[in-house]
Design a protein around this motif. Sequence first.
Motif, PDB file in Angstrom:
ATOM      1  N   ILE A   3       0.818  -1.221   0.000  1.00 46.42           N
ATOM      2  CA  ILE A   3       0.000   0.000   0.000  1.00 46.42           C
ATOM      3  C   ILE A   3       0.847   1.265   0.000  1.00 46.42           C
ATOM      4  O   ILE A   3       0.333   2.354  -0.164  1.00 46.42           O
ATOM      5  CB  ILE A   3      -0.947   0.074   1.217  1.00 46.42           C
TER       6      ILE A   3
ATOM      7  N   HIS B 215      -8.396  -4.421   2.782  1.00 45.78           N
ATOM      8  CA  HIS B 215      -7.621  -5.028   1.711  1.00 45.78           C
ATOM      9  C   HIS B 215      -7.449  -6.526   1.937  1.00 45.78           C
ATOM     10  O   HIS B 215      -7.506  -7.313   1.011  1.00 45.78           O
ATOM     11  CB  HIS B 215      -6.243  -4.365   1.618  1.00 45.78           C
TER      12      HIS B 215
ATOM     13  N   SER C 166      -1.022  -1.122  -4.699  1.00 44.54           N
ATOM     14  CA  SER C 166      -2.145  -0.187  -4.714  1.00 44.54           C
ATOM     15  C   SER C 166      -1.617   1.159  -5.197  1.00 44.54           C
ATOM     16  O   SER C 166      -0.701   1.723  -4.617  1.00 44.54           O
ATOM     17  CB  SER C 166      -2.684  -0.079  -3.290  1.00 44.54           C
ATOM     18  N   SER C 167      -2.188   1.681  -6.299  1.00 36.91           N
ATOM     19  CA  SER C 167      -1.605   2.876  -6.883  1.00 36.91           C
ATOM     20  C   SER C 167      -2.679   3.867  -7.294  1.00 36.91           C
ATOM     21  O   SER C 167      -3.811   3.498  -7.565  1.00 36.91           O
ATOM     22  CB  SER C 167      -0.812   2.496  -8.129  1.00 36.91           C
TER      23      SER C 167
ATOM     24  N   SER D 186      -5.967   2.394  -6.421  1.00 32.72           N
ATOM     25  CA  SER D 186      -6.243   2.347  -4.982  1.00 32.72           C
ATOM     26  C   SER D 186      -7.683   2.743  -4.654  1.00 32.72           C
ATOM     27  O   SER D 186      -8.238   2.282  -3.668  1.00 32.72           O
ATOM     28  CB  SER D 186      -5.272   3.259  -4.237  1.00 32.72           C
TER      29      SER D 186
ATOM     30  N   ASP E  27      -9.468   1.107  -1.519  1.00 37.21           N
ATOM     31  CA  ASP E  27      -9.385   1.851  -0.261  1.00 37.21           C
ATOM     32  C   ASP E  27     -10.746   2.323   0.228  1.00 37.21           C
ATOM     33  O   ASP E  27     -10.889   2.720   1.377  1.00 37.21           O
ATOM     34  CB  ASP E  27      -8.491   3.085  -0.432  1.00 37.21           C
TER      35      ASP E  27
END
Lengths: 297, 344
Positions: free
Chosen positions: A182, A196, A235-236, A269, A273
């Motif tokens: 993350i 997650h 996660s981007s 993300s 998220d």
Amino acid sequence: MLFRRFLLLLSCALMLCWISATQAATFRDALGRSVTLNSPARRIVSLAPNLTEILYSLGLGDRVVGVTQFSYYPPEAAQKPKVGSYANLNVEGIISLSPDLAIGTADGNMPGVIKLLEQAGIPVYVVNPRRVRDVIETIGRLGELCDVPEKAKSLCSRLDRRVSRILKKTARLRRPLVFFQINERPIMSVNKNTFHHDVIHLAGGVNMAQDEPLTYPRISVEEVLRRKPEVIIISSMGGDERYEKVRGEWLKWSGIPAVKSRRVHLVDSDLLDRPSPRIVKGLETVAKLIHPEVEWD
Amino acid sequence: MIETTIKRPLSPMRVLCISLALCLFLSLTILISLLLGTAEVTMKQLWGVFTGDPDVKDMANLIVLNIRLPRILLAGLAGFSLSLGGVVFQALLRNPLADPFILGVSSGGAFGAVLGIILGLSFSLGIPLMSFGGALLTIYLVLLMGRRKMGMESSTILLAGVIINAFFTAIIMFFIATAADDRLHTMLFWLYGDLSQSGYSQSLVIAPALVVGFVALYSLARHLNLITAGEETALQLGVDVERAKMICFLVVSLIIGLVVAFSGLIGFVGLIVPHLGRMIFGSDHRLLIPVSALGGAIFLIIADTVARTVISPSELPVGVITAFIGAPFFIYLLKTRGSKWTRS
């Protein structure tokens, strides 16, 4: 005679008034507080981006009068007046929108702020989804709260079906070890107390960091080399080139099975998220990455 | 030796007049702060709110009475306390750099409060008590480390304070990093000073303690004058130095503990306000104590008003504003006045 008829009419009228006045509905929120609405909410302030997404998915966008920072999905939500960020709410800003309902989250909003809003006479309904299934339940509850129960019910069952489908497809498969990243500097992962983790689990994988004592543990490259994950998911933020670099960093370590088989992936993300309807999309994305061998379509 | 030699007797009239003037200034600050914020409240509406004018919209009423006033009150009380703590610590340690924040009393209080949160104590009583305990523990540790055969050495005490401050901050960071409880994550804000959750209840807890504390400290003003001049001199003149010190440390820990529990860690107020007071009105504590306390209230109300308006609709932690003003001032003091003080 006439007088008596008048009296009858008057009492009927009074009765009607009384009935409409007591049409107040009481709801119990995730913290066990009871929230009373005298009439269905028309001016709603959303106190977190995921709540904004839920409200829009229920077709309540017109009733939303205020949102927090980063409420940019759906795009039209970004046009609404801002009331600070979810962790740093502007109480004055919220009150000046004269809302008849605020929807908050136990994970992020400060309890003191919620108390202040209540003292100002604004009902605050707090949600607290901790798992993917909780999100679907929360959508149902918010549907009832905002007087669109049918719409919520059909959305929930659609989402539910999509989750069940993934569970069914992956149920009998071997669960590969997944390293979920993350944060890039320091490298951080997630333990079993997170959203997650639930996504990885439902998608048919094993979260490498699930038993770490910290919720968001720092993980060294060495540890990843030692544990040999079969899949790495980063996660981007969508469209940010920085994350391609992070991916490139991993590709140097050919000792990791995930690298050898080219299974280092980026996932937006926002899909993972936010406890919003999009989490199901996130779950589907992750499931496809963890189990590419399945016929998905 | 610092400028404690009192050239001419300080008349009670002068103290009263200056204090009243500052009270007037404080009222003005409160009034202006009530007018500023994200929502628009006009002068006319404000007047209506206080005269109970039925024409005033509910919203203006709510914003002024439920949001701004309690927050301004708490900011005032916190500033008053922190500055009072600063002036007393500077006198006791005969060092211009002493203040509740630098001596670690604030972070000790914060440590107590965080511990209270982990133990699940209530925000109205348990956590303030823990915070007081933490502040008291810190001052005890600092004094223990700084103790020498001949009384206390102020630079050692200051160093001890800095070390303990760092230690407690590390513990708090550890708690926050390892906390599974989401409440602790939101507490990061509180570590930089946060008045956004203020209601009247916090002020109601602080105010009585502050009244008692202020009276106790003010009655020791003469002693503080003598202690600043030198502990031996004070002893020779019949001051029970140890007793005066004990009372001061206890009272300051109590009020700082309460302030920290409700408003978080706000630095620099206890440092710059007493020094400004000293520059303008001299260092007789009979005048300096009320001047610093009132000045602290004014300063923190202004700082908090800036914090909540400058990037509206978001807001900054108030500690960011006080540090932004305070840090350059601190360096200035160190450069120009530091040597003068430490010679005593």
